[in-house]
Scaffold this motif. Structure first.
Motif, PDB file in Angstrom:
ATOM      1  N   CYS A  45       2.914   0.459  -5.255  1.00  0.00           N
ATOM      2  CA  CYS A  45       1.936   1.194  -4.460  1.00  0.00           C
ATOM      3  C   CYS A  45       2.405   1.214  -3.003  1.00  0.00           C
ATOM      4  O   CYS A  45       2.656   0.161  -2.420  1.00  0.00           O
ATOM      5  CB  CYS A  45       0.559   0.543  -4.565  1.00  0.00           C
ATOM      6  SG  CYS A  45      -0.659   1.315  -3.483  1.00  0.00           S
ATOM      7  N   LYS A  47       0.810   1.779  -0.392  1.00  0.00           N
ATOM      8  CA  LYS A  47      -0.184   1.334   0.587  1.00  0.00           C
ATOM      9  C   LYS A  47      -0.318  -0.186   0.615  1.00  0.00           C
ATOM     10  O   LYS A  47      -0.280  -0.798   1.662  1.00  0.00           O
ATOM     11  CB  LYS A  47      -1.542   1.965   0.290  1.00  0.00           C
ATOM     12  CG  LYS A  47      -1.553   3.464   0.560  1.00  0.00           C
ATOM     13  CD  LYS A  47      -2.879   4.070   0.129  1.00  0.00           C
ATOM     14  CE  LYS A  47      -2.807   5.582   0.111  1.00  0.00           C
ATOM     15  NZ  LYS A  47      -2.881   6.175   1.452  1.00  0.00           N
ATOM     16  N   CYS A  48      -0.460  -0.794  -0.552  1.00  0.00           N
ATOM     17  CA  CYS A  48      -0.672  -2.246  -0.565  1.00  0.00           C
ATOM     18  C   CYS A  48       0.561  -2.993  -1.052  1.00  0.00           C
ATOM     19  O   CYS A  48       0.565  -4.224  -1.052  1.00  0.00           O
ATOM     20  CB  CYS A  48      -1.869  -2.593  -1.430  1.00  0.00           C
ATOM     21  SG  CYS A  48      -1.636  -2.190  -3.163  1.00  0.00           S
ATOM     22  N   CYS A 127      -1.982   2.742  -6.321  1.00  0.00           N
ATOM     23  CA  CYS A 127      -2.754   1.955  -7.288  1.00  0.00           C
ATOM     24  C   CYS A 127      -4.214   2.404  -7.274  1.00  0.00           C
ATOM     25  O   CYS A 127      -4.662   3.098  -6.365  1.00  0.00           O
ATOM     26  CB  CYS A 127      -2.641   0.467  -6.965  1.00  0.00           C
ATOM     27  SG  CYS A 127      -3.590  -0.031  -5.524  1.00  0.00           S
ATOM     28  N   CYS A 130      -6.227   1.375  -4.114  1.00  0.00           N
ATOM     29  CA  CYS A 130      -5.979   2.180  -2.907  1.00  0.00           C
ATOM     30  C   CYS A 130      -6.518   3.596  -3.074  1.00  0.00           C
ATOM     31  O   CYS A 130      -6.984   4.196  -2.110  1.00  0.00           O
ATOM     32  CB  CYS A 130      -4.489   2.180  -2.563  1.00  0.00           C
ATOM     33  SG  CYS A 130      -3.935   0.557  -1.983  1.00  0.00           S
TER      34      CYS A 130
END
Ligand SMILES: [Zn+2]
Ligand SMILES: [Zn+2]
Length: 358
Positions: A45, A47-48, A127, A130
């Motif tokens: 992912c 973002k995370c 994910c 997110c």
């Protein structure tokens, strides 16, 4: 049938032969110890930075992740035993690693040895957490309030901090996230990713600060014939805290400990403990908060009184002694009640020492 009549069923070579009547070279041609692809893909992912592992996004340290990816991709002959495996992972760039495998093992009586190399490539995949965060998804609203007054800023801070602690100490759950939060009149509101998260936090708040939570559920939509509900969880922190002096049924008490249904109160004037419900205490008055208490030296004493120095003006005061003061106590806990210094008995949490410290 005699030995002389046996031969390799594939090429006709004479013995030694395997159980399947193959010579070694034919056996080796038909059996492979292991297979490994040249390219392996994984999803991360952006973002995370969690990785998709066994169908779920999660975290794993780099070495373990490489091991996991190699084992996922490696196929080993079902009859192989005495395996010896060496894995080497080389990071090429943020998205690429080179995995090298050396593997040895036996199939029947023959030793096999393979070497493989694969490029592990990382691609992006947002994910679920997110995606939901980005879509302002939330399942629960948590409302922090106080009973009968505003929550002070430092109270909000303390309550809020316990959520960070809970998140840090609970196993990673993709739905444990905060979508939005901020101040509202009298308290603090949060939108949370899951109902379980709200309930878990609610229980922690009650354990730490007393009070109760109240749940309400609202239907926000339907999916496949099932109601989709949103939980609102209201936590009211009692106006009093552990150790505070309160006025309840015309007497003064200290809040001694929490129970499920309400606090245990310790009487100020004589040895007596009693349970009260949260509801009973909704109208109690906080006379003195624990943070305003002092622990002071006993200068002199007799059976019923102690002399202490007034923490405000350092003049000597004579107070009537707390009923639990023993002959070897050198200090006493005092508070101001309606302008007068008053000795306090020790709560359960303060027993065992001489009341020093807090
Ligand atoms: Zn053969
Ligand atoms: Zn993510």
């Amino acid at each position: 049938m005699t030995q002389g009549e046996l031969f390799c069923v594939s090429c006709g070579n004479p013995p030694p032969l395997t159980e399947e009547r193959l010579c070694e070279s034919c056996f080796r041609a038909r059996n492979h110890l292991s297979e490994f692809p040249e390219r392996i893909q994984q999803t991360r992912c952006p973002k995370c930075e969690m990785f998709l592992i066994d169908g779920r996004f999660g975290r794993m340290n780099h070495d373990e992740l490489m091991q996991h990816r190699a084992m996922e991709a490696l196929t080993v002959h079902p009859d192989a035993d005495n395996l010896d495996l060496k894995l080497h992972a080389e990071l090429i760039d943020d998205r690429t690693s080179r995995l090298t495998i050396e593997i040895k093992g036996y199939i029947q009586e023959f030793e096999f040895e393979d070497q493989h190399e694969a490029l592990l490539q990382t691609s992006n995949g947002v994910c679920q957490t997110c995606t939901r965060k980005a879509g302002a998804y939330f399942e629960a609203v948590m409302q922090l309030r106080s009973a009968g007054r505003r929550l002070e800023d430092d109270e909000v801070k303390e309550l809020r901090m316990s959520l960070d602690e809970m998140l840090a100490n609970s196993p990673e759950d993709p739905m444990f996230f905060i979508t939005k939060e901020g101040p509202v009149t009298g308290g603090w509101d949060l939108q949370l990713g899951s109902k379980a998260m709200a309930r878990m936090w609610g229980r922690k708040l009650v354990n730490a600060h007393g009070g109760q939570t109240k749940e309400t559920s609202t239907t926000v939509g339907h999916k496949d014939g099932v109601d989709i509900t949103r939980l609102t969880l209201l936590y009211r922190k009692p106006a009093y805290g552990m150790g505070d002096v309160i006025k309840f049924r015309k007497r003064f008490w200290r809040v001694d400990s929490w129970q499920k249904d309400g606090p245990i109160l310790l009487a100020m004037d004589r040895y007596e403990r009693t349970g009260a419900t949260w509801r009973d205490l909704e109208k109690c008055i906080v006379m003195s908060q624990q943070k305003d208490h002092y622990v002071v030296d006993i200068l002199r004493r007799d059976d019923s009184a102690v002399e202490i120095l007034d923490p405000n003006d350092f003049s000597v005061r004579t107070l009537s002694s707390a009923y639990d003061i023993g002959t070897d106590d050198t200090k006493v806990r005092i508070c101001l009640i309606e302008g007068e210094w008053t000795c306090m008995p020790r709560t359960r949490g303060e027993q065992g020492g001489n009341g020093d410290g807090n």
